[in-house]
Scaffold this motif. Structure first.
Motif, PDB file in Angstrom:
ATOM      1  N   ILE A  79       0.812  -1.226   0.000  1.00 56.02           N
ATOM      2  CA  ILE A  79       0.000   0.000   0.000  1.00 56.02           C
ATOM      3  C   ILE A  79       0.842   1.272   0.000  1.00 56.02           C
ATOM      4  N   GLU A  80       2.141   1.162   0.238  1.00 57.99           N
ATOM      5  CA  GLU A  80       2.983   2.352   0.342  1.00 57.99           C
ATOM      6  C   GLU A  80       2.930   3.218  -0.917  1.00 57.99           C
ATOM      7  N   GLY A  81       3.106   2.591  -2.102  1.00 59.68           N
ATOM      8  CA  GLY A  81       3.134   3.342  -3.348  1.00 59.68           C
ATOM      9  C   GLY A  81       1.825   4.056  -3.648  1.00 59.68           C
ATOM     10  N   PRO A  82       0.682   3.341  -3.648  1.00 63.89           N
ATOM     11  CA  PRO A  82      -0.596   4.005  -3.912  1.00 63.89           C
ATOM     12  C   PRO A  82      -0.898   5.143  -2.940  1.00 63.89           C
ATOM     13  N   MET A  83      -0.563   4.963  -1.661  1.00 68.38           N
ATOM     14  CA  MET A  83      -0.817   6.021  -0.683  1.00 68.38           C
ATOM     15  C   MET A  83       0.080   7.234  -0.951  1.00 68.38           C
ATOM     16  N   VAL A  93      -5.717  -0.565   1.103  1.00 67.24           N
ATOM     17  CA  VAL A  93      -5.788  -1.895   1.725  1.00 67.24           C
ATOM     18  C   VAL A  93      -6.774  -2.773   0.958  1.00 67.24           C
ATOM     19  N   ARG A  94      -7.903  -2.192   0.542  1.00 62.55           N
ATOM     20  CA  ARG A  94      -8.870  -2.958  -0.245  1.00 62.55           C
ATOM     21  C   ARG A  94      -8.248  -3.431  -1.561  1.00 62.55           C
ATOM     22  N   ARG A  95      -7.509  -2.542  -2.189  1.00 62.16           N
ATOM     23  CA  ARG A  95      -6.829  -2.889  -3.438  1.00 62.16           C
ATOM     24  C   ARG A  95      -5.771  -3.965  -3.197  1.00 62.16           C
ATOM     25  N   ALA A  96      -5.041  -3.859  -2.087  1.00 64.45           N
ATOM     26  CA  ALA A  96      -4.016  -4.854  -1.763  1.00 64.45           C
ATOM     27  C   ALA A  96      -4.641  -6.234  -1.571  1.00 64.45           C
ATOM     28  N   SER A  97      -5.812  -6.288  -0.943  1.00 64.14           N
ATOM     29  CA  SER A  97      -6.502  -7.567  -0.747  1.00 64.14           C
ATOM     30  C   SER A  97      -6.878  -8.185  -2.091  1.00 64.14           C
ATOM     31  N   GLN A  98      -7.355  -7.358  -3.013  1.00 60.10           N
ATOM     32  CA  GLN A  98      -7.701  -7.851  -4.348  1.00 60.10           C
ATOM     33  C   GLN A  98      -6.465  -8.381  -5.077  1.00 60.10           C
TER      34      GLN A  98
END
Length: 237
Positions: A79-83, A93-98
């Motif tokens: 999640i570091e990059g997207p944030m 976090v939702r994207r990371a789960s996917q």
């Protein structure tokens, strides 16, 4: 490179394969020439514009054991990059789960640390981290060479599935001609920093024209290489 296409760069160690990867991702400065992504010349891009470029081109490195920060959970790494680019934590976090599902890992593992995963699983996490940036081009720099043969097969199948599902362009760097034959649409053969032969994977690997390519093929395991070329030919047909 066309959208959705995989180009393989093959050659012996020191031929310049990884240097190209680092130039395209601008991890090193380009001394001369052009690298075009659409209408943009990556080679001439000033530092102030590189931030956005980082999103468009992502790279997966060879060593999954050194590519992840051992002090951070795999979820924090993804999640570091997207944030950094403005995505909310909840959405990241939702994207990371996917993405964990996409790379065939349990989303519940986001809270775990890199040392709790095998080499193949770590490489899947590195792929998920790269995909989290929603890149147009994914560079795999010897991304399976550090893995066992059976794990290599799984990761290669995953990369092919992801390329098709996301319509990604992929630059695949490898010294293994069998891998290039199975995964790549086109192949460029490098020697001494120059491309000496280029064409469809089937043409280059079944009817090599340059003596260096012929020598590489002669050094590859014969039956395995023939089988790989046969598979590529069937898929092209």
């Amino acid at each position: 490179m066309k959208r959705g296409e995989t180009i393989g760069i093959v050659g012996e160690s020191g031929s310049g394969k990884s240097t190209i990867a680092r130039c395209v991702s601008r991890l090193v400065e380009v001394s001369d020439g052009r690298i075009l992504l659409g209408n943009l010349d990556i080679a001439a891009m000033p530092q102030r514009e590189l931030r956005q470029h980082r999103r468009r081109v992502q790279i997966v490195f060879q060593d999954p054991y050194r590519s992840l920060n051992p002090r951070r959970t795999v979820g924090e790494s993804i999640i570091e990059g997207p944030m950094y680019f403005g995505m909310s934590r909840d959405e990241a976090v939702r994207r990371a789960s996917q993405l964990m599902k996409m790379v065939r890992l349990d989303p519940d593992a986001l809270s775990r640390y890199p040392h709790e995963f095998s080499g193949g699983q770590r490489q899947r996490i590195c792929i998920a981290r790269a995909l989290a940036m929603e890149p147009e081009v994914l560079i795999a720099d010897e991304a399976v060479s550090a893995l066992d043969v059976s794990v290599q097969k799984q990761v290669l199948e995953l990369l092919e599935d992801i390329r098709e599902r996301l319509d990604l362009s992929m630059l695949f760097i490898t010294h293994d001609l069998r891998v290039a034959a199975k995964l790549c649409d086109r192949v460029a053969v490098m020697k001494g920093g120059k491309v000496v032969e280029h064409g469809t994977a089937f043409d280059v690997l079944s009817r090599p024209q340059h003596e260096y390519t012929q020598a590489l093929l002669a050094a590859a395991p014969g039956h395995a290489m023939a089988g790989a070329v046969e598979v590529t030919n069937e898929s092209d047909a």
